[in-house]
Design a protein around this motif. Sequence first.
Motif, PDB file in Angstrom:
ATOM      1  N   SER A 277       0.828  -1.209   0.000  1.00  0.00           N
ATOM      2  CA  SER A 277       0.000   0.000   0.000  1.00  0.00           C
ATOM      3  C   SER A 277       0.860   1.255   0.000  1.00  0.00           C
ATOM      4  O   SER A 277       0.562   2.227  -0.708  1.00  0.00           O
ATOM      5  N   ALA A 278       1.947   1.227   0.770  1.00  0.00           N
ATOM      6  CA  ALA A 278       2.855   2.382   0.827  1.00  0.00           C
ATOM      7  C   ALA A 278       3.543   2.599  -0.517  1.00  0.00           C
ATOM      8  O   ALA A 278       3.665   3.732  -0.998  1.00  0.00           O
ATOM      9  N   ALA A 279       3.986   1.498  -1.151  1.00  0.00           N
ATOM     10  CA  ALA A 279       4.664   1.602  -2.448  1.00  0.00           C
ATOM     11  C   ALA A 279       3.690   2.071  -3.530  1.00  0.00           C
ATOM     12  O   ALA A 279       4.020   2.931  -4.368  1.00  0.00           O
ATOM     13  N   HIS A 294       1.064  -2.726 -11.625  1.00  0.00           N
ATOM     14  CA  HIS A 294       1.945  -3.900 -11.522  1.00  0.00           C
ATOM     15  C   HIS A 294       2.079  -4.355 -10.065  1.00  0.00           C
ATOM     16  O   HIS A 294       2.022  -5.554  -9.772  1.00  0.00           O
ATOM     17  N   LEU A 295       2.231  -3.390  -9.149  1.00  0.00           N
ATOM     18  CA  LEU A 295       2.366  -3.725  -7.728  1.00  0.00           C
ATOM     19  C   LEU A 295       1.072  -4.328  -7.174  1.00  0.00           C
ATOM     20  O   LEU A 295       1.110  -5.275  -6.388  1.00  0.00           O
ATOM     21  N   LEU A 296      -0.061  -3.777  -7.606  1.00  0.00           N
ATOM     22  CA  LEU A 296      -1.336  -4.320  -7.147  1.00  0.00           C
ATOM     23  C   LEU A 296      -1.517  -5.763  -7.619  1.00  0.00           C
ATOM     24  O   LEU A 296      -2.000  -6.622  -6.869  1.00  0.00           O
ATOM     25  N   SER A 297      -1.101  -6.043  -8.862  1.00  0.00           N
ATOM     26  CA  SER A 297      -1.176  -7.417  -9.380  1.00  0.00           C
ATOM     27  C   SER A 297      -0.228  -8.336  -8.619  1.00  0.00           C
ATOM     28  O   SER A 297      -0.543  -9.500  -8.364  1.00  0.00           O
ATOM     29  N   ALA A 298       0.945  -7.789  -8.266  1.00  0.00           N
ATOM     30  CA  ALA A 298       1.940  -8.584  -7.537  1.00  0.00           C
ATOM     31  C   ALA A 298       1.433  -8.999  -6.160  1.00  0.00           C
ATOM     32  O   ALA A 298       1.861 -10.021  -5.623  1.00  0.00           O
ATOM     33  N   ASN A 307      -6.020  -3.967   0.182  1.00  0.00           N
ATOM     34  CA  ASN A 307      -6.988  -3.260   1.023  1.00  0.00           C
ATOM     35  C   ASN A 307      -7.487  -2.011   0.313  1.00  0.00           C
ATOM     36  O   ASN A 307      -7.148  -1.748  -0.846  1.00  0.00           O
ATOM     37  N   THR A 308      -8.309  -1.233   1.000  1.00  0.00           N
ATOM     38  CA  THR A 308      -8.890  -0.032   0.404  1.00  0.00           C
ATOM     39  C   THR A 308      -7.811   0.944  -0.052  1.00  0.00           C
ATOM     40  O   THR A 308      -7.922   1.555  -1.120  1.00  0.00           O
ATOM     41  N   ILE A 309      -6.749   1.071   0.746  1.00  0.00           N
ATOM     42  CA  ILE A 309      -5.675   2.020   0.409  1.00  0.00           C
ATOM     43  C   ILE A 309      -4.979   1.630  -0.881  1.00  0.00           C
ATOM     44  O   ILE A 309      -4.756   2.462  -1.765  1.00  0.00           O
ATOM     45  N   SER A 310      -4.615   0.348  -1.017  1.00  0.00           N
ATOM     46  CA  SER A 310      -3.883  -0.090  -2.211  1.00  0.00           C
ATOM     47  C   SER A 310      -4.740   0.042  -3.469  1.00  0.00           C
ATOM     48  O   SER A 310      -4.263   0.508  -4.515  1.00  0.00           O
ATOM     49  N   PHE A 311      -6.019  -0.353  -3.386  1.00  0.00           N
ATOM     50  CA  PHE A 311      -6.908  -0.218  -4.541  1.00  0.00           C
ATOM     51  C   PHE A 311      -7.135   1.251  -4.887  1.00  0.00           C
ATOM     52  O   PHE A 311      -7.042   1.651  -6.053  1.00  0.00           O
ATOM     53  N   THR A 312      -7.437   2.054  -3.873  1.00  0.00           N
ATOM     54  CA  THR A 312      -7.751   3.471  -4.101  1.00  0.00           C
ATOM     55  C   THR A 312      -6.557   4.213  -4.694  1.00  0.00           C
ATOM     56  O   THR A 312      -6.717   5.039  -5.608  1.00  0.00           O
TER      57      THR A 312
END
Length: 401
Positions: A277-279, A294-298, A307-312
């Motif tokens: 999420s931070a990255a 790419h990071l979200l897929s990883a 989580n909500t933060i990473s998707f948003t």
Amino acid sequence: MLGLEVPLQSNAFFAVLNQAFPRHRPDPRISTRILSGLARARAIESSCLALSWQKMNMCAPNSYHYGAVIDACAKTGMWKMALQLFNDMLQNELQPNPITCSAAISACEKGSGWEAGLQLFGSMVPSTVELDAITCSAAISACEKGGRWEKALQLFSGMVHCKMESDTICFNATISSCEKRGEWEMALQLLRAMAQSKVQSNMITRGAAISACEKSGEWKRALQLFSEMPQNIIESSTIVFNAAISACGQAGRWENAVELFSMMARNVVETDTITFSAAVSACEKGGEWDTAVHLLSAMQQCKVEANTISFTATIGACEKAGEWEKALHLFNVMSSSVVQCNTITCNAVISAFEKGNEWAKALQLFGVMQESKVESTTMSLSAAISACEKAGEWKKALHLF
């Protein structure tokens, strides 16, 4: 005695104790061994029953008996039970010792009763109970849990004034208190004092100091702290990496954030939801939508829960780049999962539709927000109106007011 509900098996438990001491008054030393064993096994209910049995059999529990059970409560987070036991001690005119007091305060701190822990500590100050480093450390940890950084510093200063030896736990709790309030200068001052006192720092210490800098926008200092860390801590600390990546993200230094993320992989440091999420957030601030995707897929490949933060953040990155179709795809994936959408998520998708001249989709999502009771903001409304305006749908735009 303690207000406990007596379980059905209590009579059987009492029978076992009666067999152990059939004809004579129980030996307090044997009672201590029994209670210590039950406490080590974290059998809280049985421990409390054993205390009750002692009282019924004319062998009143002493401070050590109570201390063993209170310590077990601290290790299991049963802070209310710990306070009941502590108050029962006082009612039976037993003098608590520093170890018992520390255990009771720790139980409150590890549970959700930090205020009760501080009240207990406050009651010790005018009493005859001698304060020691362990007791003060427990109180400082309670302050840290409650965000009372000034009180934590006051207690820490009192320890220094009384020439008590501060250990790693004590320093960590005080630095963490400062971190929660973004008091980075005080956190660094404590870190220096720790080194001067030759107290060993660990990943918690460094992570808290870096996080304090991150929360105050002092990303350069955060990275400096990271670079000064011993290699053995860096190679094993997810907490420290997460704090450093977050610091880079706050400063919009997505390249540094991604490099730290890659360093974790090279050093086989475990990544978690906070890491990703931070990255991703760092990439979103830097407009690097493809890296964010790419990071979200990883995350799925690494079996780390998004989580909500990473998707948003990923949706926000796509929105900034005008990639409305990708933003919509991610929004649909998010909606079909257990991850909760929020106002920021919806605003980003509506803005993406607006940039892609998809006014109908923007209006549809705006309506969904109102139906699902997701709070709409001025940004949501402005984006939806702008989408209509760009498409020449001025009547639709007026209808939104």
